[in-house]
Structures are given as C-alpha cells and as structure tokens.
Design a protein around this motif. Structure first.
Motif, PDB file in Angstrom:
ATOM      1  N   ARG A  75      45.782  14.113 -25.234  1.00 42.42           N
ATOM      2  CA  ARG A  75      45.419  15.521 -25.041  1.00 42.42           C
ATOM      3  C   ARG A  75      45.170  15.727 -23.554  1.00 42.42           C
ATOM      4  N   THR A  76      45.821  16.743 -22.988  1.00 42.28           N
ATOM      5  CA  THR A  76      45.748  16.974 -21.549  1.00 42.28           C
ATOM      6  C   THR A  76      45.365  18.417 -21.263  1.00 42.28           C
ATOM      7  N   HIS A  77      44.375  18.578 -20.385  1.00 46.71           N
ATOM      8  CA  HIS A  77      43.871  19.881 -19.942  1.00 46.71           C
ATOM      9  C   HIS A  77      44.411  20.110 -18.529  1.00 46.71           C
ATOM     10  N   VAL A  78      45.085  21.226 -18.318  1.00 49.24           N
ATOM     11  CA  VAL A  78      45.722  21.505 -17.034  1.00 49.24           C
ATOM     12  C   VAL A  78      45.085  22.735 -16.402  1.00 49.24           C
ATOM     13  N   TYR A  79      44.744  22.605 -15.117  1.00 53.92           N
ATOM     14  CA  TYR A  79      44.084  23.677 -14.378  1.00 53.92           C
ATOM     15  C   TYR A  79      44.853  24.017 -13.118  1.00 53.92           C
ATOM     16  N   GLU A  80      44.910  25.306 -12.812  1.00 49.22           N
ATOM     17  CA  GLU A  80      45.416  25.725 -11.506  1.00 49.22           C
ATOM     18  C   GLU A  80      44.231  25.699 -10.558  1.00 49.22           C
ATOM     19  N   CYS A  81      44.455  25.131  -9.369  1.00 48.03           N
ATOM     20  CA  CYS A  81      43.378  24.943  -8.392  1.00 48.03           C
ATOM     21  C   CYS A  81      43.764  25.547  -7.047  1.00 48.03           C
ATOM     22  N   TYR A  82      42.731  25.813  -6.262  1.00 49.89           N
ATOM     23  CA  TYR A  82      42.923  26.317  -4.910  1.00 49.89           C
ATOM     24  C   TYR A  82      42.238  25.352  -3.943  1.00 49.89           C
ATOM     25  N   PRO A  83      42.932  24.907  -2.878  1.00 44.72           N
ATOM     26  CA  PRO A  83      42.292  23.971  -1.946  1.00 44.72           C
ATOM     27  C   PRO A  83      41.203  24.664  -1.131  1.00 44.72           C
ATOM     28  N   ILE A  84      40.045  24.007  -1.018  1.00 41.32           N
ATOM     29  CA  ILE A  84      38.939  24.568  -0.234  1.00 41.32           C
ATOM     30  C   ILE A  84      38.493  23.625   0.880  1.00 41.32           C
ATOM     31  N   GLY A  85      39.091  22.447   0.972  1.00 40.12           N
ATOM     32  CA  GLY A  85      38.717  21.524   2.035  1.00 40.12           C
ATOM     33  C   GLY A  85      39.493  20.226   1.948  1.00 40.12           C
ATOM     34  N   GLY A  86      39.424  19.464   3.037  1.00 41.83           N
ATOM     35  CA  GLY A  86      40.112  18.186   3.080  1.00 41.83           C
ATOM     36  C   GLY A  86      41.562  18.349   3.501  1.00 41.83           C
ATOM     37  N   THR A  87      42.209  17.212   3.660  1.00 42.39           N
ATOM     38  CA  THR A  87      43.630  17.201   3.992  1.00 42.39           C
ATOM     39  C   THR A  87      44.331  16.214   3.069  1.00 42.39           C
ATOM     40  N   PRO A  88      45.552  16.528   2.679  1.00 42.09           N
ATOM     41  CA  PRO A  88      46.280  15.607   1.799  1.00 42.09           C
ATOM     42  C   PRO A  88      46.416  14.226   2.441  1.00 42.09           C
ATOM     43  N   GLN A  89      46.030  13.206   1.691  1.00 41.56           N
ATOM     44  CA  GLN A  89      46.125  11.840   2.194  1.00 41.56           C
ATOM     45  C   GLN A  89      46.260  10.873   1.033  1.00 41.56           C
ATOM     46  N   SER A  90      46.791   9.712   1.336  1.00 41.28           N
ATOM     47  CA  SER A  90      46.893   8.683   0.307  1.00 41.28           C
ATOM     48  C   SER A  90      45.520   8.050   0.113  1.00 41.28           C
ATOM     49  N   GLY A  91      45.390   7.295  -0.972  1.00 40.64           N
ATOM     50  CA  GLY A  91      44.109   6.663  -1.261  1.00 40.64           C
ATOM     51  C   GLY A  91      44.288   5.458  -2.155  1.00 40.64           C
ATOM     52  N   ASP A  92      43.221   5.101  -2.849  1.00 39.88           N
ATOM     53  CA  ASP A  92      43.254   3.936  -3.732  1.00 39.88           C
ATOM     54  C   ASP A  92      44.265   4.100  -4.857  1.00 39.88           C
ATOM     55  N   GLU A  93      44.499   5.340  -5.293  1.00 38.81           N
ATOM     56  CA  GLU A  93      45.365   5.581  -6.448  1.00 38.81           C
ATOM     57  C   GLU A  93      46.722   6.162  -6.064  1.00 38.81           C
ATOM     58  N   SER A  94      46.905   6.514  -4.796  1.00 34.45           N
ATOM     59  CA  SER A  94      48.156   7.162  -4.404  1.00 34.45           C
ATOM     60  C   SER A  94      48.746   6.527  -3.148  1.00 34.45           C
TER      61      SER A  94
END
Length: 165
Positions: A75-94
């Motif tokens: 079961r998956t819940h999907v939300y539309e979001c708006y960015p409010i801070g930060g910058t796209p970056q890779s991490g532990d999972e990406s």
C-alpha cells in the motif's frame, strides 16, 4: 510488507520532477520509502524526500493511495510536495538526485512512478484510489531479461542484503 509513502516534487511550472537514482538498486525513482511505526504517511513522505534528496518539502496534497494486488507491491500513499529548503544532493540512499523534464525522464526509470506522476498532474480534488495493477510477475520476468543485474540487486535488497555502490 509495510506501507510506503513517497513525494512528488515538481518544479514551480510543473514541467520537471525530482527523481533519485537509488544506491541499492540503480534505477531512477520518486523519493519515498517505508512508513515507520510511529509515523503518519504524510510525515513519512516528508522524511523520505529529505533523506533521499536533501530537500525539505511542504505537502501540498495527497494525490493517491494505491493498493497492492500481489506480493511485489505494498500500500503506497503518494503526496505532491513543494520544496521549501535545501538543495538536491545524493546521500546514504541515493547515488544521484536531480530534476528532470517530464518528457525527458532518465533510464532505467520505474514505470509505475510514471503512472503516479500522471495521476498527480490530473489535479483531482479527491485522492485517487486504485490498485497497483501494472506491477505483475510477468513484467518482473521481462524486466529481468532486460536488466538482470538490477533485478538481482533488488532481490538481494528485498531479503536484507543490499549491495550498495
């Protein structure tokens, strides 16, 4: 399998969408993941987008709730979001994080997420509820023959042995 939540982060003009390339399974997807025991689906979506992309987001609306039809889905819940801070970056999972034009999505891309993006773009006033019918055993077998290493990595990750790059 526990329930999942994910966030669809569009650019301001809704012509681009944020995607991450997973570290455990090198495929492009929308940011999201499992809902922890103490979380609401909405809280999980915000947390997962941040953990996987580095972006802080505000939820705009829940666009869909999708029901599993086999053991390959949850079961998956999907939300539309708006960015409010930060910058796209890779991490532990990406491995990578970036915005892509909706008509120029990278490959390999999880086809199911394309359906969820299309549902979000409909701008329905209600939450879309439907089964996850496009993920079938036959499609997994077909994908295996096209991308055997990706499927093997997914299987190892599913049983608790992720192969991180």
């Amino acid at each position: 399998m526990r329930e999942c939540a994910l966030g669809i982060v569009f650019s301001k003009d809704r012509s681009k969408v944020l995607l991450i390339k997973r570290r455990d399974i090198p495929i492009w997807v929308l940011p999201g993941g499992g809902i922890d025991d103490h979380e609401t689906p909405a809280d999980a979506a915000v947390r997962e987008v941040f953990e996987e992309s580095g972006l802080r987001v505000k939820l705009i609306r829940k666009t869909g709730e999708y029901a599993p039809v086999n053991l390959l889905t949850a079961r998956t819940h999907v939300y539309e979001c708006y960015p409010i801070g930060g910058t796209p970056q890779s991490g532990d999972e990406s491995l990578e994080t970036a915005f892509f034009a909706l008509d120029e999505l990278p490959k390999p891309f999880l086809e199911l997420h394309l359906e969820w993006i299309a549902d979000a773009l409909l701008n329905r006033s209600h939450v879309i509820e439907k089964p996850i019918a496009s993920v079938t055993y036959w499609r997994v077998v077909k994908f295996f023959f096209l991308h055997p290493l990706i499927v093997l990595r997914a299987l190892f990750a599913r049983i608790g042995f992720p192969i991180n790059s």
